[in-house]
Scaffold this active site. Sequence first.
Site, PDB file in Angstrom:
ATOM      1  CG  HIS A 450      -2.267   0.628   0.915  1.00  0.00           C
ATOM      2  ND1 HIS A 450      -2.408   1.798   0.220  1.00  0.00           N
ATOM      3  CD2 HIS A 450      -3.527   0.226   1.223  1.00  0.00           C
ATOM      4  CE1 HIS A 450      -3.684   2.117   0.121  1.00  0.00           C
ATOM      5  NE2 HIS A 450      -4.393   1.166   0.705  1.00  0.00           N
ATOM      6  CG  ASP A 454      -2.657   4.630  -3.386  1.00  0.00           C
ATOM      7  OD1 ASP A 454      -2.054   4.288  -2.348  1.00  0.00           O
ATOM      8  OD2 ASP A 454      -2.528   5.742  -3.923  1.00  0.00           O
TER       9      ASP A 454
END
Length: 477
Positions: A450, A454
């Site tokens: 992450h 995204d």
Amino acid sequence: MLRTIVVRSDLLKGTVQKNLRSCLVRALSAECARRRNHYRSHLLVSSSTPLQWRPNLVRYYADLPSHIKVPLPALSPTMEEGTLVSWAKKEGDKLNEGDLLAEIETDKATMAFETPEEGFLAKILIPAGTKGIPIGKLVCIIVSNQADIAAFKDFKDDSAPPPKKAAGAAPPAAAAAAPAPAPPAAAAPPPPPAAPPAAAPPATAPHDRVYASPMAKRLAEQRNIRLQAKMGAPAPAKGAAPTPAAGAAFVDIPVTGIREIIAKRLLQSKQTIPHYYLSAELNVEKLLKLRSQFNKKLEKEKVKLSVNDFVIKATALACMDVPDANSHWMDTVIRRFINCDVSVAVSTDKGLITPIVFEANHKGLVKISKEVKTLAGKARDGKLQPHEFQGGTFSVSNLGMYAVNNFSAIINPPQTCILAVGGTVEKLIPCEEKGFRTVPFMWVTLSCDHRVVDGAIGALWLKAFRRYIEDPETMIL
């Protein structure tokens, strides 16, 4: 008037000469400074070239005959320590440059350590089977004259231990997350305490191990010739489980250096990388039909495409469509790659390793298929070279052949994504003609870092991957 002109002329000449001397001194000073800076910059540039292992061989004299100390080399960029598996030479043997001296297990694979200098093996300081040997530790002594061997009978290494390398970011070649399906390799009992170096005989090679010169190995590999050892007692089968002692409820299996490194790096990955997972169910009906057509056309060439070959190609093309997923997290920067080098998880008896299909986005299915088969065979035989498994920009782990439908894989840092591929499952879908029909589906799960990828970027990557898998003709357009 005339005298005034003469005086002024003399003054002007003096001024001009003074200015010329001053300019000359400044020019010489500037040139000296420029040459000094050029020399310093040359030294800096020379010292910044990529580091490659070269034997740090120094001839020592002191009270002993002229000799060469051979330290444990760094056989891979991420190697910090190694295990000396076996010696191919024994004390007193003649050494030719390039001969196999020993086999060393690094953090990646078991690799050959060739003789760095001609001479005679005077002393073995580290017995075979020793684990956790730091880089730079003295392993043996080489002398030029055979008569000097006796002088090193009682030689001991009194040098200070080499400083440990500072821990850095996790290297890219950590094994993939899927559990190895093969049973654990046969484990030899722990070696007895090492005798004093003077009396420690070198370990003999197993019956199934073949020692040959590097030239012979290269010729055999080029001509597909298998080097055979002399017949002897049959070696234990790979993968055979160790037999517990009578009455024992368990058996302890020694942890190999490779397995220890895999454990450390995967633990570090799960603890330091913010994983998240995206799953999708893909219709592979068209893909399987196209694969069948291609395999019929390629029968004469003895090429058989697998579903994994299509997965690797689709992965590389999806990375070209969504380049953020084809990146490395480098702590201070995000490194995005131009081409996609796909690391393919391969299970071996020593653990998982990820050989690389370089620039898979530019390669056809046939070339990818041949490379994967070659790399997988070399991985299982322990013949991978460091450049064949170090690096990679995106990983693929496929357990579909083991009847696994769905699983999640652990990211190989500094990579930011890994795709876990399950097997195909037949499902019923609505059909206007018969009311329903059977269609093969395949589950995939994308693990993302992450910090770089995204959720929306991961979803876009899966969307592009789905398009190539469900409409495989688009891969060759």
